[in-house]
Design a protein around this motif. Structure first.
Motif, PDB file in Angstrom:
ATOM      1  N   GLY A  62       0.884  -1.162   0.000  1.00  0.00           N
ATOM      2  CA  GLY A  62       0.000   0.000   0.000  1.00  0.00           C
ATOM      3  C   GLY A  62       0.913   1.200   0.000  1.00  0.00           C
ATOM      4  N   VAL A  63       0.374   2.379   0.280  1.00  0.00           N
ATOM      5  CA  VAL A  63       1.252   3.558   0.358  1.00  0.00           C
ATOM      6  C   VAL A  63       1.817   3.691   1.778  1.00  0.00           C
ATOM      7  CG1 VAL A  63       0.323   4.846  -1.599  1.00  0.00           C
ATOM      8  CG2 VAL A  63      -0.809   5.013   0.621  1.00  0.00           C
ATOM      9  N   ARG A  64       2.786   4.590   1.939  1.00  0.00           N
ATOM     10  CA  ARG A  64       3.561   4.629   3.171  1.00  0.00           C
ATOM     11  C   ARG A  64       2.725   4.836   4.450  1.00  0.00           C
ATOM     12  NH1 ARG A  64       8.819   5.143   5.256  1.00  0.00           N
ATOM     13  NH2 ARG A  64       8.683   6.162   7.281  1.00  0.00           N
ATOM     14  N   GLY A  87       4.288   6.955  -1.734  1.00  0.00           N
ATOM     15  CA  GLY A  87       3.699   7.800  -0.689  1.00  0.00           C
ATOM     16  C   GLY A  87       2.301   8.211  -1.092  1.00  0.00           C
ATOM     17  N   CYS A  88       1.667   9.055  -0.293  1.00  0.00           N
ATOM     18  CA  CYS A  88       0.337   9.553  -0.661  1.00  0.00           C
ATOM     19  C   CYS A  88       0.432  11.072  -0.758  1.00  0.00           C
ATOM     20  CB  CYS A  88      -0.690   9.153   0.402  1.00  0.00           C
ATOM     21  SG  CYS A  88      -2.275  10.006   0.221  1.00  0.00           S
ATOM     22  N   PRO A  89       0.271  11.632  -1.974  1.00  0.00           N
ATOM     23  CA  PRO A  89       0.387  13.087  -2.137  1.00  0.00           C
ATOM     24  C   PRO A  89      -0.562  13.859  -1.230  1.00  0.00           C
ATOM     25  CG  PRO A  89       0.049  12.006  -4.271  1.00  0.00           C
ATOM     26  CD  PRO A  89      -0.005  10.934  -3.235  1.00  0.00           C
ATOM     27  N   VAL A 115      -6.896   8.841   8.204  1.00  0.00           N
ATOM     28  CA  VAL A 115      -5.765   7.907   8.310  1.00  0.00           C
ATOM     29  C   VAL A 115      -4.703   8.219   7.248  1.00  0.00           C
ATOM     30  CG1 VAL A 115      -6.747   6.067   6.851  1.00  0.00           C
ATOM     31  CG2 VAL A 115      -5.247   5.453   8.779  1.00  0.00           C
ATOM     32  N   ASN A 116      -5.124   8.884   6.162  1.00  0.00           N
ATOM     33  CA  ASN A 116      -4.187   9.313   5.112  1.00  0.00           C
ATOM     34  C   ASN A 116      -3.406  10.542   5.586  1.00  0.00           C
ATOM     35  OD1 ASN A 116      -6.288   7.731   3.927  1.00  0.00           O
ATOM     36  ND2 ASN A 116      -5.736   8.460   1.899  1.00  0.00           N
ATOM     37  N   THR A 117      -2.630  10.369   6.652  1.00  0.00           N
ATOM     38  CA  THR A 117      -1.741  11.425   7.160  1.00  0.00           C
ATOM     39  C   THR A 117      -0.424  10.754   7.518  1.00  0.00           C
ATOM     40  OG1 THR A 117      -2.881  11.056   9.270  1.00  0.00           O
ATOM     41  CG2 THR A 117      -3.300  13.165   8.195  1.00  0.00           C
ATOM     42  N   PHE A 173      -6.352  17.469  -0.816  1.00  0.00           N
ATOM     43  CA  PHE A 173      -7.218  16.689  -1.712  1.00  0.00           C
ATOM     44  C   PHE A 173      -6.406  15.553  -2.330  1.00  0.00           C
ATOM     45  CE2 PHE A 173      -5.096  19.900  -4.140  1.00  0.00           C
ATOM     46  CZ  PHE A 173      -4.775  19.298  -5.353  1.00  0.00           C
ATOM     47  N   CYS A 174      -7.128  14.557  -2.811  1.00  0.00           N
ATOM     48  CA  CYS A 174      -6.485  13.425  -3.491  1.00  0.00           C
ATOM     49  C   CYS A 174      -6.494  13.730  -4.988  1.00  0.00           C
ATOM     50  CB  CYS A 174      -7.279  12.160  -3.201  1.00  0.00           C
ATOM     51  SG  CYS A 174      -6.930  10.854  -4.392  1.00  0.00           S
ATOM     52  N   PRO A 175      -5.316  13.905  -5.617  1.00  0.00           N
ATOM     53  CA  PRO A 175      -5.321  14.282  -7.047  1.00  0.00           C
ATOM     54  C   PRO A 175      -6.130  13.333  -7.945  1.00  0.00           C
ATOM     55  CG  PRO A 175      -3.142  14.591  -6.102  1.00  0.00           C
ATOM     56  CD  PRO A 175      -3.964  13.895  -5.050  1.00  0.00           C
ATOM     57  N   PRO A 176      -5.962  12.016  -7.857  1.00  0.00           N
ATOM     58  CA  PRO A 176      -6.756  11.172  -8.764  1.00  0.00           C
ATOM     59  C   PRO A 176      -8.262  11.308  -8.552  1.00  0.00           C
ATOM     60  CG  PRO A 176      -5.050   9.854  -7.669  1.00  0.00           C
ATOM     61  CD  PRO A 176      -5.006  11.210  -7.056  1.00  0.00           C
ATOM     62  N   HIS A 177      -8.721  11.362  -7.315  1.00  0.00           N
ATOM     63  CA  HIS A 177     -10.167  11.467  -7.086  1.00  0.00           C
ATOM     64  C   HIS A 177     -10.694  12.866  -7.420  1.00  0.00           C
ATOM     65  CE1 HIS A 177      -9.635   7.716  -4.764  1.00  0.00           C
ATOM     66  NE2 HIS A 177     -10.862   7.477  -5.185  1.00  0.00           N
ATOM     67  N   PRO A 201     -15.585   8.862  -1.050  1.00  0.00           N
ATOM     68  CA  PRO A 201     -15.796  10.222  -0.527  1.00  0.00           C
ATOM     69  C   PRO A 201     -14.628  11.175  -0.742  1.00  0.00           C
ATOM     70  CG  PRO A 201     -15.476   8.661   1.269  1.00  0.00           C
ATOM     71  CD  PRO A 201     -15.583   7.859   0.016  1.00  0.00           C
ATOM     72  N   GLU A 202     -13.508  10.701  -1.287  1.00  0.00           N
ATOM     73  CA  GLU A 202     -12.421  11.628  -1.645  1.00  0.00           C
ATOM     74  C   GLU A 202     -12.726  12.379  -2.931  1.00  0.00           C
ATOM     75  OE1 GLU A 202      -8.798   9.380  -1.771  1.00  0.00           O
ATOM     76  OE2 GLU A 202      -8.950   8.852   0.334  1.00  0.00           O
ATOM     77  N   CYS A 203     -13.780  11.967  -3.653  1.00  0.00           N
ATOM     78  CA  CYS A 203     -14.161  12.684  -4.880  1.00  0.00           C
ATOM     79  C   CYS A 203     -14.678  14.074  -4.501  1.00  0.00           C
ATOM     80  CB  CYS A 203     -15.285  11.944  -5.594  1.00  0.00           C
ATOM     81  SG  CYS A 203     -14.759  10.395  -6.325  1.00  0.00           S
ATOM     82  N   HIS A 266      -6.431   6.833 -11.432  1.00  0.00           N
ATOM     83  CA  HIS A 266      -5.289   5.937 -11.282  1.00  0.00           C
ATOM     84  C   HIS A 266      -4.337   6.553 -10.253  1.00  0.00           C
ATOM     85  CE1 HIS A 266      -2.056   3.325 -13.068  1.00  0.00           C
ATOM     86  NE2 HIS A 266      -1.306   4.277 -12.548  1.00  0.00           N
ATOM     87  N   CYS A 267      -4.037   5.821  -9.194  1.00  0.00           N
ATOM     88  CA  CYS A 267      -3.095   6.330  -8.194  1.00  0.00           C
ATOM     89  C   CYS A 267      -1.698   5.806  -8.537  1.00  0.00           C
ATOM     90  CB  CYS A 267      -3.510   5.893  -6.795  1.00  0.00           C
ATOM     91  SG  CYS A 267      -2.342   6.443  -5.545  1.00  0.00           S
ATOM     92  N   CYS A 268      -0.888   6.683  -9.108  1.00  0.00           N
ATOM     93  CA  CYS A 268       0.453   6.284  -9.565  1.00  0.00           C
ATOM     94  C   CYS A 268       1.276   5.742  -8.385  1.00  0.00           C
ATOM     95  CB  CYS A 268       1.195   7.470 -10.167  1.00  0.00           C
ATOM     96  SG  CYS A 268       0.240   8.292 -11.430  1.00  0.00           S
TER      97      CYS A 268
HETATM   98 FE1  SF4 Z   1      -3.441   9.060  -1.634  1.00  0.00          FE
HETATM   99 FE2  SF4 Z   1      -5.354   9.440  -3.420  1.00  0.00          FE
HETATM  100 FE3  SF4 Z   1      -3.507   7.597  -3.873  1.00  0.00          FE
HETATM  101 FE4  SF4 Z   1      -5.385   7.223  -1.961  1.00  0.00          FE
HETATM  102  S1  SF4 Z   1      -5.681   7.366  -4.173  1.00  0.00           S
HETATM  103  S2  SF4 Z   1      -3.208   6.830  -1.771  1.00  0.00           S
HETATM  104  S3  SF4 Z   1      -5.583   9.327  -1.213  1.00  0.00           S
HETATM  105  S4  SF4 Z   1      -3.180   9.826  -3.738  1.00  0.00           S
END
Ligand code: SF4
Ligand code: 13P
Length: 310
Positions: A62-64, A87-89, A115-117, A173-177, A201-203, A266-268
């Motif tokens: 998963g991400v960090r 990581g998670c931007p 939790v995305n912190t 914000f989450c760039p992909p969403h 809900p990140e949209c 797409h979450c790179c």
């Molecule tokens: Fe972070 Fe968005 Fe990727 Fe989820 S989808 S890990 S919130 S960048």
């Protein structure tokens, strides 16, 4: 599957058994990683699994921030992250100093951190939430004033569901969403009028407002595979397609095309983990998540509080 892929999977399986390791994977991971994982889940389910496991090693695909959460909840275990670059931007948009300042400016507010912190930001929180439990946790808090970090859209969604409280939203914000526009969903709905729309809900707010269902990745999978519509428009990361088609192949799952961002939602970062990297960390026990004891102790409190509420 090629001979090379089969050999790689055999090697991972051998190492996993020899080292008493468990592989936990998020739904946004590549399909081949989901296929070899011991457990796949949303953030909350993965956190619980990480806390409960009796394996010696947790390989966290998963991400960090997810791998860090596993370490905080089960610090005795060795937690390995296949790719430290993953990581998670959005998590990086909330800084320790910035959140501390906001907390000082509003001493009467509860700090609710998604939790995305990053782990240092979690130490400032009164409670952590995930997309699955956020509304329930915020409703359960005594405080009427809430500082929510870092996702302004999840925060806005909670604020709509809990109108009796006042919200101060961090502007992350989450760039992909974020790049998933309501117009794309409406165009698809025109093409498939009987379709149901399920989104994360990140949209952005306009997107969640037109959806039939808003939920975590696991909840979207449950809704999409069991609802009465044959066509389901999915407003989240394309990694979900893999499980949706495995669980209920009789339905049509439609993912919006997003020309602005990698061609789809797409979450790179999620895709930076690979089977090769999983084998490498299992073999050499590299990329271990190491956090200062003080951070683990302080970040654990708001995580435990969340797990007690839901
Ligand atoms: Fe972070 Fe968005 Fe990727 Fe989820 S989808 S890990 S919130 S960048
Ligand atoms: P879930 O908790 O719904 O799995 O979401 C995690 C995430 O990072 C979504 O972008």
């Amino acid at each position: 599957m090629t001979v090379a892929e089969k050999t790689l999977i055999d090697e991972i399986n051998e190492l996993r058994e020899k080292k008493n390791a468990v592989i936990l994977a998020h739904y946004y991971q590549r399909g081949e990683i989901q296929d070899i994982a011991d457990f796949i889940g949303d953030s909350l389910e993965l956190a619980r699994r990480a806390q409960e496991t009796d394996a010696d090693i947790i390989v966290f695909a998963g991400v960090r921030f997810m791998a860090e959460t596993a370490k905080i909840l089960n610090p005795e275990k060795k937690v390995l992250h296949p790719n430290p670059e993953s990581g998670c931007p959005m998590a990086d948009m909330a800084t320790y100093e910035g959140v501390k300042k906001l907390k000082e400016e509003h001493p009467d507010a509860a700090v609710v951190a998604y939790v995305n912190t990053n782990a240092d930001v979690k130490t400032l929180a009164d409670v952590i939430v995930t997309s699955r439990n956020a509304v329930k946790v915020v409703k359960a808090l005594e405080e009427d004033k809430i500082i929510f970090v870092p996702d302004q859209f999840l925060g806005g969604f909670i604020a709509q569901q809990v109108p009796e409280k006042e919200f101060i939203l961090w502007k992350g914000f989450c760039p992909p969403h974020f790049n998933l526009s309501p117009d794309q969903l409406l165009e698809l709905k025109e093409k498939y009028p009987d379709a149901k729309i399920a989104v994360h809900p990140e949209c952005n707010t306009k997107t969640t407002e037109i959806a039939d269902f808003v939920g975590s990745t696991s909840q979207i999978i449950e809704f999409a595979t069991t609802c009465d519509a044959e066509n389901v428009i999915i407003g989240t990361e394309v990694g979900l397609k893999h499980q949706l088609e495995k669980i209920n192949p009789n339905k049509n799952y439609i993912f919006p095309v997003n020309a602005d961002y990698c061609g789809t939602v797409h979450c790179c970062d999620m895709k930076k983990n690979t089977l090769d990297k999983i084998k490498e960390v299992l073999e050499n026990e590299t990329n271990e998540i190491v956090l200062p004891e003080e951070i683990i102790e302080k970040a654990r409190k708001p995580l435990d509080r969340m797990l007690q509420i839901v």
